[in-house]
Design an enzyme around this catalytic site. Structure first.
Site, PDB file in Angstrom:
ATOM      1  N   CYS A 123       0.822  -1.195   0.000  1.00 34.42           N
ATOM      2  CA  CYS A 123       0.000   0.000   0.000  1.00 34.42           C
ATOM      3  C   CYS A 123       0.869   1.262   0.000  1.00 34.42           C
ATOM      4  O   CYS A 123       1.612   1.510  -0.937  1.00 34.42           O
ATOM      5  CB  CYS A 123      -0.976  -0.060   1.165  1.00 34.42           C
ATOM      6  SG  CYS A 123      -2.426   1.003   0.973  1.00 34.42           S
ATOM      7  N   HIS A 124       0.812   2.092   1.049  1.00 36.45           N
ATOM      8  CA  HIS A 124       1.607   3.315   1.139  1.00 36.45           C
ATOM      9  C   HIS A 124       3.027   3.056   1.647  1.00 36.45           C
ATOM     10  O   HIS A 124       3.876   3.956   1.597  1.00 36.45           O
ATOM     11  CB  HIS A 124       0.920   4.330   2.052  1.00 36.45           C
ATOM     12  CG  HIS A 124      -0.257   4.997   1.429  1.00 36.45           C
ATOM     13  ND1 HIS A 124      -1.496   4.396   1.367  1.00 36.45           N
ATOM     14  CD2 HIS A 124      -0.390   6.208   0.834  1.00 36.45           C
ATOM     15  CE1 HIS A 124      -2.346   5.214   0.766  1.00 36.45           C
ATOM     16  NE2 HIS A 124      -1.698   6.318   0.427  1.00 36.45           N
TER      17      HIS A 124
END
Length: 193
Positions: A123-124
């Site tokens: 994800c991030h």
């Protein structure tokens, strides 16, 4: 005994005694912590939360809703790459943004890469790779909004559920957790005892 039992038993035997560090802080996306942890522990690994947060930390469900509170097992200042067989970097916007600005976290990630130990980011979380100078020349994926940042850092960004480039494993979002979990368990099985 069916083939699933043999595979599961083989996985447990292959990763038993292996230690996995989860590097995270406040604002971590809860499912990106709990799902990989369950997969790794189910395969026989020991997992620990390494964090600059003291005592406990608040997880999130998405960017707005509080999730559960988790205990920190190892303070960031006491963690060393040589103590672990795999590093997992869960996402969550707040978590990933805070870690990439923490010099100790960036140095720890660099240490894992320097030692050739597998690193998995979802994800991030791949944001920290750009700040650490580790994205250049790597093929990876991330949450879609990081594409430009990672390309600007020299990465070959792909829109795929899991991308494996040497010792780096990346995935886009919680929807990719099944593929991500399978890849990290396999990477741990492939590490030398």
């Amino acid at each position: 005994m069916d083939s699933h039992s043999l595979t599961t038993r083989g996985a447990v035997m292959a990763v038993s005694g292996k230690r996995v560090a989860f590097l995270l802080t406040k604002g971590v996306e809860q499912v990106e912590l709990t799902s990989p942890r369950e997969a790794l522990e189910g395969a026989g690994a020991t997992t620990v939360i390494v964090s600059p947060s003291e005592g406990t930390l608040q997880a999130m469900q998405g960017d707005w809703d509080h999730g559960d509170v988790f205990d920190v097992d190892v303070p960031l200042g006491e963690a060393g790459a040589g103590d672990y067989d795999l590093l997992v970097l869960p996402g969550g916007t707040l978590n990933a943004d805070a870690l990439r600005q923490d010099d100790r976290a960036v140095e720890l990630v660099k240490d894992f890469f320097a030692a050739g130990i597998p690193v998995a980011a979802i994800c991030h979380a791949p944001w920290i790779l750009a700040d650490a100078g580790l994205a250049e020349g790597r093929t990876l994926t991330s949450y879609a909004s990081l594409e430009t940042d990672l390309r600007n850092a020299g990465a070959d960004w792909r829109d795929e559920e899991v991308v494996i480039d040497g010792n780096l494993i990346t995935s886009r979002n919680p929807g990719d957790l099944d593929a991500f979990n399978a890849a990290i368990v396999q990477a741990l099985q492939d590490t030398e005892a």
